[in-house]
Write a protein that holds these residues in place. Sequence first.
Motif, PDB file in Angstrom:
ATOM      1  N   ALA A   1       0.970  -1.152   0.140  1.00 43.75           N
ATOM      2  CA  ALA A   1      -0.020   0.152  -0.052  1.00 43.75           C
ATOM      3  C   ALA A   1       0.844   1.376  -0.070  1.00 43.75           C
ATOM      4  N   TRP A   2       0.439   2.298  -0.825  1.00 46.33           N
ATOM      5  CA  TRP A   2       1.406   3.665  -0.859  1.00 46.33           C
ATOM      6  C   TRP A   2       0.559   4.303   0.005  1.00 46.33           C
ATOM      7  N   PRO A   3       1.353   4.569   1.251  1.00 43.93           N
ATOM      8  CA  PRO A   3       0.618   5.455   2.319  1.00 43.93           C
ATOM      9  C   PRO A   3       0.460   6.830   1.953  1.00 43.93           C
ATOM     10  N   ASP A   4      -0.756   7.296   1.171  1.00 51.78           N
ATOM     11  CA  ASP A   4      -0.787   8.691   1.095  1.00 51.78           C
ATOM     12  C   ASP A   4      -1.068   9.560   2.380  1.00 51.78           C
ATOM     13  N   ASN A   5      -0.312  10.470   2.361  1.00 48.45           N
ATOM     14  CA  ASN A   5      -0.151  11.369   3.599  1.00 48.45           C
ATOM     15  C   ASN A   5      -0.209  10.523   4.919  1.00 48.45           C
ATOM     16  N   GLY A   6       0.658   9.195   4.632  1.00 42.60           N
ATOM     17  CA  GLY A   6       0.961   8.402   6.033  1.00 42.60           C
ATOM     18  C   GLY A   6      -0.169   7.509   6.245  1.00 42.60           C
TER      19      GLY A   6
ATOM     20  N   SER B   1       1.754   5.628   8.742  1.00 46.06           N
ATOM     21  CA  SER B   1       3.067   5.518   8.152  1.00 46.06           C
ATOM     22  C   SER B   1       3.856   6.974   8.609  1.00 46.06           C
ATOM     23  N   LEU B   2       5.131   7.018   8.678  1.00 48.79           N
ATOM     24  CA  LEU B   2       5.879   8.238   8.681  1.00 48.79           C
ATOM     25  C   LEU B   2       6.291   8.816   7.337  1.00 48.79           C
ATOM     26  N   GLN B   3       5.867   8.237   6.301  1.00 53.19           N
ATOM     27  CA  GLN B   3       6.065   8.441   4.937  1.00 53.19           C
ATOM     28  C   GLN B   3       5.025   8.225   4.009  1.00 53.19           C
ATOM     29  N   GLY B   4       5.037   8.676   2.845  1.00 54.76           N
ATOM     30  CA  GLY B   4       4.159   8.793   1.858  1.00 54.76           C
ATOM     31  C   GLY B   4       4.450   8.584   0.285  1.00 54.76           C
ATOM     32  N   THR B   5       5.722   8.208   0.315  1.00 56.98           N
ATOM     33  CA  THR B   5       6.445   8.210  -1.047  1.00 56.98           C
ATOM     34  C   THR B   5       6.888   6.812  -1.545  1.00 56.98           C
ATOM     35  N   ALA B   6       6.855   5.757  -0.682  1.00 57.27           N
ATOM     36  CA  ALA B   6       7.104   4.486  -1.101  1.00 57.27           C
ATOM     37  C   ALA B   6       6.215   3.323  -0.432  1.00 57.27           C
ATOM     38  N   PRO B   7       5.947   2.155  -1.043  1.00 57.70           N
ATOM     39  CA  PRO B   7       5.127   1.411  -0.614  1.00 57.70           C
ATOM     40  C   PRO B   7       5.326   0.824   0.683  1.00 57.70           C
TER      41      PRO B   7
END
Length: 174
Positions: free
Chosen positions: A11-16, A52-58
Amino acid sequence: MPVLLEYRTEAWPDNGKIVVYDSDATVPSDEALVRSRRDVVAGTGTQVYIHSLQGTAPAEIVVRVWDGPAPADSTWEAEGEREVELDTPTGCVVIRAFSPEIAGDLQMPRPGVYEGRVSWKGRQAAEDQQSNLRVELATPEGQLDSDTVFAAHHDTLETYRIDLWWTAQSEDDD
């Protein structure tokens, strides 16, 4: 005790934001979303929010369903974990990362209330990867195009493992 079901997706966490929910639980919970930012994982009963702490990687999502309480796993070096409850009256669970696409869906062995835990590792490494991406994108033009930079910074470093076991029928089943 054997695993009854194991499901993996990215899952690609959009805005974490990542949410795991019963297919009929369509109304989002702002309160649980805010709690997940503080506690990494928060639930509403029919929804489990993961931050998630990020939103640019799966991020890898692994759902495992057990015949009883999941045993401790000495080979999994989790950085943290939280207990959860997931009530799935339909038995159909959806995994979504708040982007237009659904990351996955699975049919549970039976509808009902599942207790369990969400554990994770790689959160900080994924955030560091995103920070490095931002630095590289801010470098002077001409060194690398943005597609090349993004391709170099989308490794799957973050994993969330959701271990669940059935405990009761849903109240909606009556």
